[in-house]
Design a protein around this motif. Structure first.
Motif, mmCIF file in Angstrom:
data_model
loop_
_atom_site.group_PDB
_atom_site.id
_atom_site.type_symbol
_atom_site.label_atom_id
_atom_site.label_comp_id
_atom_site.label_asym_id
_atom_site.label_seq_id
_atom_site.Cartn_x
_atom_site.Cartn_y
_atom_site.Cartn_z
ATOM 1 N N HIS A 67 37.908 39.902 30.401
ATOM 2 C CA HIS A 67 37.746 38.441 30.413
ATOM 3 C C HIS A 67 37.575 38.065 28.947
ATOM 4 O O HIS A 67 36.666 38.578 28.277
ATOM 5 C CB HIS A 67 36.514 38.067 31.247
ATOM 6 N N PHE A 104 32.377 39.073 33.712
ATOM 7 C CA PHE A 104 31.996 37.837 33.013
ATOM 8 C C PHE A 104 32.175 36.606 33.898
ATOM 9 O O PHE A 104 31.427 35.634 33.753
ATOM 10 C CB PHE A 104 32.752 37.710 31.692
ATOM 11 N N CYS A 105 33.122 36.629 34.849
ATOM 12 C CA CYS A 105 33.178 35.542 35.835
ATOM 13 C C CYS A 105 31.886 35.539 36.668
ATOM 14 O O CYS A 105 31.373 34.475 37.019
ATOM 15 C CB CYS A 105 34.394 35.688 36.747
ATOM 16 N N CYS A 138 35.362 40.179 38.388
ATOM 17 C CA CYS A 138 35.282 40.193 36.920
ATOM 18 C C CYS A 138 33.813 40.017 36.505
ATOM 19 O O CYS A 138 33.138 39.079 36.928
ATOM 20 C CB CYS A 138 36.138 39.071 36.339
ATOM 21 N N HIS A 160 38.652 32.113 33.695
ATOM 22 C CA HIS A 160 39.087 33.487 33.440
ATOM 23 C C HIS A 160 40.417 33.515 32.689
ATOM 24 O O HIS A 160 41.412 32.945 33.137
ATOM 25 C CB HIS A 160 39.227 34.274 34.751
HETATM 26 ZN ZN ZN Z 1 36.634 36.667 34.412
#
Ligand code: ZN
Ligand code: 5GP
Length: 115
Positions: free
Chosen positions: A99, A7-8, A5, A47
């Motif tokens: 996300h 944004f993770c 992911c 998340h």
């Molecule tokens: Zn994420």
């Protein structure tokens, strides 16, 4: 947490970002492709796919995100002239990153309704 992911990966520091505000539970950073003079994304560190995936367990977190958005607007100096908080959900909502994230937009007059 999801390995792939985007944004993770930003939360983990694997992809650089331009942070505006950070707390234990959330992160605010500048959008890479700003749609307004102020365009900041507020995301939970944990998340969550989108607002559709939020549950009552996220009640406090969602409140914190809104208060953080207002703090971002204060720091950007747009609290008085006005600004907008948007979360896009799913295909029709125009969500491109899976996300949960909220867009803080301001610094110009924003049109309504969105296209
Ligand atoms: Zn994420
Ligand atoms: P969405 O379209 O899902 O509502 O919003 C995703 C936002 O993430 C877009 O405004 C896009 O410009 C932004 N974005 C995509 N990749 C990156 C990135 O690597 N870094 C930052 N800071 N923003 C990104």
């Amino acid at each position: 947490m999801s390995d792939d992911c985007l944004f993770c990966r930003i939360v983990r520091g694997e992809i650089p970002s331009d942070p505006v505000l950070e707390t234990d539970e959330l992160l605010a950073f500048r959008d890479i492709d700003p749609k307004a003079p102020t365009h900041v994304l507020v995301i939970p560190r944990a998340h969550i796919d989108s607002l559709s995936a939020a549950t009552p367990d996220h009640r406090a977190l969602l409140g914190s995100i809104q208060l953080a958005a207002a703090e971002v607007a204060r720091r950007e100096g747009i609290q008085d002239r006005g600004w907008r908080l948007v979360t896009n959900v799913g295909r029709d909502g125009g969500q491109s990153v899976g996300h949960l994230h909220y867009h803080v937009l301001g610094g110009r007059a924003l049109g309504w309704p969105p296209g």
